[in-house]
Design an enzyme around this catalytic site. Structure first.
Site, PDB file in Angstrom:
ATOM      1  N   HIS A  57     -21.162  32.099 -69.225  1.00 31.61           N
ATOM      2  CA  HIS A  57     -22.036  31.418 -70.183  1.00 31.61           C
ATOM      3  C   HIS A  57     -22.914  30.399 -69.475  1.00 31.61           C
ATOM      4  CE1 HIS A  57     -19.722  27.591 -70.315  1.00 31.61           C
ATOM      5  NE2 HIS A  57     -20.825  27.125 -70.847  1.00 31.61           N
ATOM      6  N   CYS A 110     -18.754  31.396 -63.874  1.00 32.58           N
ATOM      7  CA  CYS A 110     -18.836  31.082 -65.306  1.00 32.58           C
ATOM      8  C   CYS A 110     -20.022  31.842 -65.890  1.00 32.58           C
ATOM      9  CB  CYS A 110     -18.998  29.581 -65.523  1.00 32.58           C
ATOM     10  SG  CYS A 110     -18.996  29.107 -67.262  1.00 32.58           S
ATOM     11  N   ASP A 118     -13.192  28.068 -75.444  1.00 30.55           N
ATOM     12  CA  ASP A 118     -14.555  28.500 -75.158  1.00 30.55           C
ATOM     13  C   ASP A 118     -15.213  28.918 -76.462  1.00 30.55           C
ATOM     14  OD1 ASP A 118     -16.917  29.637 -74.245  1.00 30.55           O
ATOM     15  OD2 ASP A 118     -15.970  30.584 -72.515  1.00 30.55           O
ATOM     16  N   CYS A 175     -17.070  34.278 -73.955  1.00 27.31           N
ATOM     17  CA  CYS A 175     -16.628  34.121 -72.565  1.00 27.31           C
ATOM     18  C   CYS A 175     -17.115  35.290 -71.708  1.00 27.31           C
ATOM     19  CB  CYS A 175     -15.114  33.975 -72.446  1.00 27.31           C
ATOM     20  SG  CYS A 175     -14.583  33.607 -70.749  1.00 27.31           S
ATOM     21  N   GLY A 176     -18.076  34.993 -70.841  1.00 31.11           N
ATOM     22  CA  GLY A 176     -18.651  36.036 -70.001  1.00 31.11           C
ATOM     23  C   GLY A 176     -17.675  36.598 -68.987  1.00 31.11           C
ATOM     24  N   THR A 177     -16.951  35.722 -68.286  1.00 28.12           N
ATOM     25  CA  THR A 177     -15.980  36.209 -67.308  1.00 28.12           C
ATOM     26  C   THR A 177     -14.760  36.806 -68.007  1.00 28.12           C
ATOM     27  OG1 THR A 177     -15.202  33.909 -67.119  1.00 28.12           O
ATOM     28  CG2 THR A 177     -16.677  34.730 -65.387  1.00 28.12           C
TER      29      THR A 177
END
Length: 330
Positions: A92, A90, A246, A250-252
């Site tokens: 964030h 994850c 989200d 969304c980082g991923t």
């Protein structure tokens, strides 16, 4: 006098609007030699704590928790829990954890980075400090990210066709262009996006049946809508469920989209990709390296963002409370 049947020390933060709850006490010692094994031990034996700490009334549907654990492979270890599922990685929440470590004094300037073992693997977290010594931003060097299946056609119940690309950014995502669907990504349209994204998720179940699990066919991924807003810039909205999206870019999910763009030759190693959320807060992303993963080209992306502390708290479960286990209404 207050009688309790559990207290839990937590620190809350948000990363571009999405919450992270770091759980510092109240979790039993977990068995396992790796973070993945400890995560699985938590899931198998202590899953009730996830509902207690993330669901209402102590939390809400969008709450994400982070459980710090020991690591023999990295400076720190942690796994991620959400209101519905367990997450292997994850972005964030990793940025939120860096902010939490800085806020508690566990890390401080001039430290340049630390490593974090997650269920998906070891990531490196770069640190950028403000002049006053506070943590200004974090930069995640993610696990290898790559494309699974391109141009998967999905039929919706209303007869519309949707084309999705499956890519891995630490988690699998179905990446969908919002424009052909007539979907505008802004803060007044989140409910419509969640409804459409949930419909696409259900339809993906049939489209992915029989596909190679190693290329995204193991489970139905969440839907990452994007809307191009300029060269190497897009607005993101990740739909997790009918009532959950989200708040961050969304980082991923950004990592997965970077992998797709790199695969198609639409970005190079000198490009900075900007992912905005519905509120206009951005992640900045770059390709740190190109590697081979599972016999195919992959990238190591770097995702840069900011987190902010929102609470230092002790969650109390009072004895006799009929809702102490937590609840979610869908």
């Amino acid at each position: 006098m207050l009688t309790t049947d559990g207290t839990y020390t937590v620190i809350d933060s948000h990363t571009a609007g999405h919450p992270t709850r770091v759980i510092l006490s109240g979790v039993p010692r977990l068995a396992g030699d790796t973070v993945l094994a400890m995560r699985d031990n938590f899931r198998d034996r202590h899953d009730h704590l996830r509902a207690r700490l993330l669901h209402e009334p102590a939390g809400h549907a969008a709450m994400v928790g982070l459980v710090p654990v020991p690591s023999d492979r990295a400076d720190y270890g942690a796994f991620f829990i959400s209101s519905y599922v367990y997450l292997d990685m994850c972005g964030h929440a990793t940025i939120g954890y860096a902010k939490t470590l800085a806020a508690t004094g566990a890390i401080a300037a001039p430290l340049e980075s630390f490593t974090l073992e997650t269920p998906a693997g070891v990531v490196t977290v770069g640190l950028r400090w403000a002049p006053d010594g506070s943590l200004d931003r974090a930069i995640i060097r993610n696990v290898p990210c790559y494309v699974g299946y391109e141009r998967v056609d999905v039929a919706l119940p209303d007869g519309r066709k949707v084309r999705a690309d499956l890519a891995f950014g630490g988690i699998w995502y179905a990446i969908v262009d919002a424009a052909p669907l007539g979907l505008t990504l802004d803060d007044t349209n989140a409910s419509a996006a969640m409804a459409l994204g949930a419909t696409i998720k259900r339809a993906l179940g049939d489209a992915l049946a029989g596909l190679d699990p190693a290329k995204g066919g193991a489970s139905v991924p969440s839907v990452l809508f994007y809307q191009e807003t300029g060269p190497h810039r897009a607005r993101h909205l990740l739909v997790l469920a009918e009532n959950k999206f989200d708040r961050s870019p969304c980082g991923t999910g950004t990592s997965a989209r970077m992998a797709l763009l790199a695969h198609r030759g639409e970005i190079d190693d000198a490009t900075t990709y900007i992912a905005d959320n519905l509120l206009g807060v951005s992640f900045r992303a770059r390709i740190a390296a190109r590697v081979v993963e599972h016999g195919q080209p992959a990238i190591i992306p770097e995702i840069e963002g900011q987190a902010f502390i929102t609470a230092f708290s002790t969650i109390v479960k009072e004895a006799g409370d009929p809702l102490t286990a937590g609840f979610l209404c869908r």
